[in-house]
Motif scaffolding. Structure first.
Motif, PDB file in Angstrom:
ATOM      1  N   GLY A 155       0.817  -1.217   0.000  1.00 26.67           N
ATOM      2  CA  GLY A 155       0.000   0.000   0.000  1.00 26.67           C
ATOM      3  C   GLY A 155       0.846   1.259   0.000  1.00 26.67           C
ATOM      4  O   GLY A 155       2.078   1.215   0.002  1.00 26.67           O
ATOM      5  N   LYS A 156       0.147   2.406  -0.013  1.00 30.75           N
ATOM      6  CA  LYS A 156       0.853   3.690  -0.040  1.00 30.75           C
ATOM      7  C   LYS A 156       1.532   3.947   1.306  1.00 30.75           C
ATOM      8  O   LYS A 156       0.990   3.588   2.358  1.00 30.75           O
ATOM      9  N   ASN A 157       2.682   4.584   1.249  1.00 34.98           N
ATOM     10  CA  ASN A 157       3.366   4.950   2.505  1.00 34.98           C
ATOM     11  C   ASN A 157       4.200   6.205   2.238  1.00 34.98           C
ATOM     12  O   ASN A 157       3.649   7.288   2.123  1.00 34.98           O
ATOM     13  N   HIS A 158       5.488   6.058   2.109  1.00 33.44           N
ATOM     14  CA  HIS A 158       6.360   7.171   1.732  1.00 33.44           C
ATOM     15  C   HIS A 158       6.101   7.585   0.277  1.00 33.44           C
ATOM     16  O   HIS A 158       6.201   8.756  -0.073  1.00 33.44           O
ATOM     17  N   SER A 159       5.773   6.633  -0.575  1.00 32.97           N
ATOM     18  CA  SER A 159       5.357   6.899  -1.960  1.00 32.97           C
ATOM     19  C   SER A 159       4.095   6.089  -2.223  1.00 32.97           C
ATOM     20  O   SER A 159       3.619   5.358  -1.340  1.00 32.97           O
ATOM     21  N   ASP A 160       3.558   6.202  -3.438  1.00 31.54           N
ATOM     22  CA  ASP A 160       2.391   5.359  -3.762  1.00 31.54           C
ATOM     23  C   ASP A 160       2.815   4.109  -4.527  1.00 31.54           C
ATOM     24  O   ASP A 160       1.981   3.383  -5.041  1.00 31.54           O
ATOM     25  N   ASN A 161       4.144   3.875  -4.609  1.00 29.34           N
ATOM     26  CA  ASN A 161       4.592   2.733  -5.425  1.00 29.34           C
ATOM     27  C   ASN A 161       5.763   1.982  -4.799  1.00 29.34           C
ATOM     28  O   ASN A 161       6.540   1.350  -5.518  1.00 29.34           O
ATOM     29  N   SER A 162       5.890   2.030  -3.478  1.00 31.73           N
ATOM     30  CA  SER A 162       6.992   1.329  -2.797  1.00 31.73           C
ATOM     31  C   SER A 162       6.695  -0.168  -2.734  1.00 31.73           C
ATOM     32  O   SER A 162       5.596  -0.565  -2.340  1.00 31.73           O
ATOM     33  N   LEU A 163       7.677  -0.963  -3.077  1.00 26.98           N
ATOM     34  CA  LEU A 163       7.536  -2.404  -2.874  1.00 26.98           C
ATOM     35  C   LEU A 163       8.521  -2.828  -1.789  1.00 26.98           C
ATOM     36  O   LEU A 163       9.467  -2.097  -1.470  1.00 26.98           O
ATOM     37  N   VAL A 164       8.268  -3.989  -1.201  1.00 26.29           N
ATOM     38  CA  VAL A 164       9.268  -4.572  -0.297  1.00 26.29           C
ATOM     39  C   VAL A 164       9.785  -5.853  -0.949  1.00 26.29           C
ATOM     40  O   VAL A 164       9.075  -6.501  -1.722  1.00 26.29           O
ATOM     41  N   VAL A 165      11.032  -6.191  -0.648  1.00 23.82           N
ATOM     42  CA  VAL A 165      11.653  -7.407  -1.176  1.00 23.82           C
ATOM     43  C   VAL A 165      11.845  -8.370  -0.007  1.00 23.82           C
ATOM     44  O   VAL A 165      12.596  -8.078   0.917  1.00 23.82           O
ATOM     45  N   GLU A 199      -1.195   1.940   7.850  1.00 25.21           N
ATOM     46  CA  GLU A 199      -1.786   0.657   7.432  1.00 25.21           C
ATOM     47  C   GLU A 199      -0.752  -0.206   6.710  1.00 25.21           C
ATOM     48  O   GLU A 199      -0.730  -1.430   6.875  1.00 25.21           O
ATOM     49  N   SER A 200       0.107   0.432   5.914  1.00 27.33           N
ATOM     50  CA  SER A 200       1.152  -0.294   5.193  1.00 27.33           C
ATOM     51  C   SER A 200       2.098  -0.991   6.176  1.00 27.33           C
ATOM     52  O   SER A 200       2.500  -2.149   5.975  1.00 27.33           O
ATOM     53  N   LEU A 201       2.442  -0.286   7.245  1.00 24.61           N
ATOM     54  CA  LEU A 201       3.342  -0.881   8.246  1.00 24.61           C
ATOM     55  C   LEU A 201       2.681  -2.079   8.933  1.00 24.61           C
ATOM     56  O   LEU A 201       3.351  -3.068   9.252  1.00 24.61           O
ATOM     57  N   LYS A 202       1.360  -1.993   9.127  1.00 20.40           N
ATOM     58  CA  LYS A 202       0.666  -3.151   9.721  1.00 20.40           C
ATOM     59  C   LYS A 202       0.778  -4.365   8.803  1.00 20.40           C
ATOM     60  O   LYS A 202       0.902  -5.497   9.270  1.00 20.40           O
TER      61      LYS A 202
END
Ligand SMILES: [Zn+2]
Length: 290
Positions: A155-165, A199-202
């Protein structure tokens, strides 16, 4: 520093003691550095930016190239570690300070990002940053040389397009600019989405990993995602109270304090700016409400 903070610091240092440079060397640390973190994953640091890369027996998966200068340093260093080429370059998000320089790997690599990053990169017309060849919306898997790697959009957080690896075998997560480790958010937070960020961090807290690799600063643990989510919640609550009391922005920046975070890095200079970012966001939201 509180006893708990010291304990956390010792735990982190302890986990990486084998690879960490000696304290006295850090004062003159080089601009570029590679550190082995887990069995397959390495940290690449260029000045104040860093990314993770994964070495497999069929090729290398790198994440942010950082800059042309950084990428040109990294490429021959990778050849010292493996005979296999870089097969994938994964952009963490669209910001140029992390993903410039990918052109250096365009001879062998396929480029991947979240779909929303592609448009932002295209609009930037950056010659050193190849457009992603592949994009995804929620989740994408890379299976290479026996390694399974998951790219996940939370989801959105620092940007609207961050992914995690996520590298499940090594229990490691790479996440850029939205989970600083014991550090407050950057300046006025550089985000239009503080509520989505929480919400993204959750969602990150639901993932299965131990080691957290951020795009800046010290390596952390999963617990740091929860700590930073609580920080944003505490900041939001404090600023909302000030708004409810009709406190002006300058007064809010001077009076709001969250002493439980004062040992975090950049608290003294960036915390008032974090207040400002949250104040502006909540004020706009309040105005937009019917
Ligand atoms: Zn960024």
């Amino acid at each position: 520093m509180s006893a708990i903070k010291w304990m956390a610091a010792i735990l982190i240092c302890g986990a990486l003691a084998v690879h960490a440079p000696r304290a006295e060397a850090q004062t003159s640390r080089p601009d570029d550095e590679i550190t082995k973190l887990t069995e397959h994953v390495y940290l690449f640091r260029h000045q104040f930016h860093q990314s993770a890369f994964i070495v497999t027996n069929q090729g290398v998966i790198i994440t942010d190239p950082i800059s042309r200068e950084a990428a040109e340093w990294l490429k021959p260093e990778l050849k010292k570690l493996t005979d296999h080429p870089v097969r994938y370059v994964v952009y963490s998000h669209d910001h140029a300070d992390h993903i410039t320089g990918g052109q250096t790997f365009a001879d062998t690599a396929t480029f991947i990002s979240h779909w929303a990053a592609r448009k932002a990169i295209a609009n930037g017309s950056r010659s050193d940053t190849p457009l992603p060849d592949l994009t995804f919306t929620d989740k994408m898997f890379i299976d290479l040389g026996g390694q399974h790697v998951e790219l996940i959009y939370t989801g959105k957080n620092h940007s609207d397009n961050s992914l995690v690896v996520l590298v499940p075998q090594d229990r490691l997560l790479f996440a850029v600019d939205f989970i600083p480790v014991e550090t407050v958010a950057y300046r006025t937070m550089r985000s239009d989405y503080p509520d989505d960020w929480i919400e993204s961090l959750k969602q990150v807290e639901q993932l299965d990993f131990d080691v957290l690799v951020p795009g800046h600063g010290k390596i952390g643990k999963k617990e740091h995602a929860r700590q930073f989510r609580r920080y944003l919640e505490d900041l939001r609550a404090a600023v909302q109270s000030a708004l409810t009391a009709r406190m002006g922005l300058e007064e809010a920046k001077q009076r709001i304090r969250l002493p439980q975070y004062e040992a975090w890095q950049r608290y003294d200079d960036w915390f008032p700016e974090n207040v400002e970012g949250m104040y502006r966001y909540l004020s706009e939201r309040q105005k937009a409400a019917p």
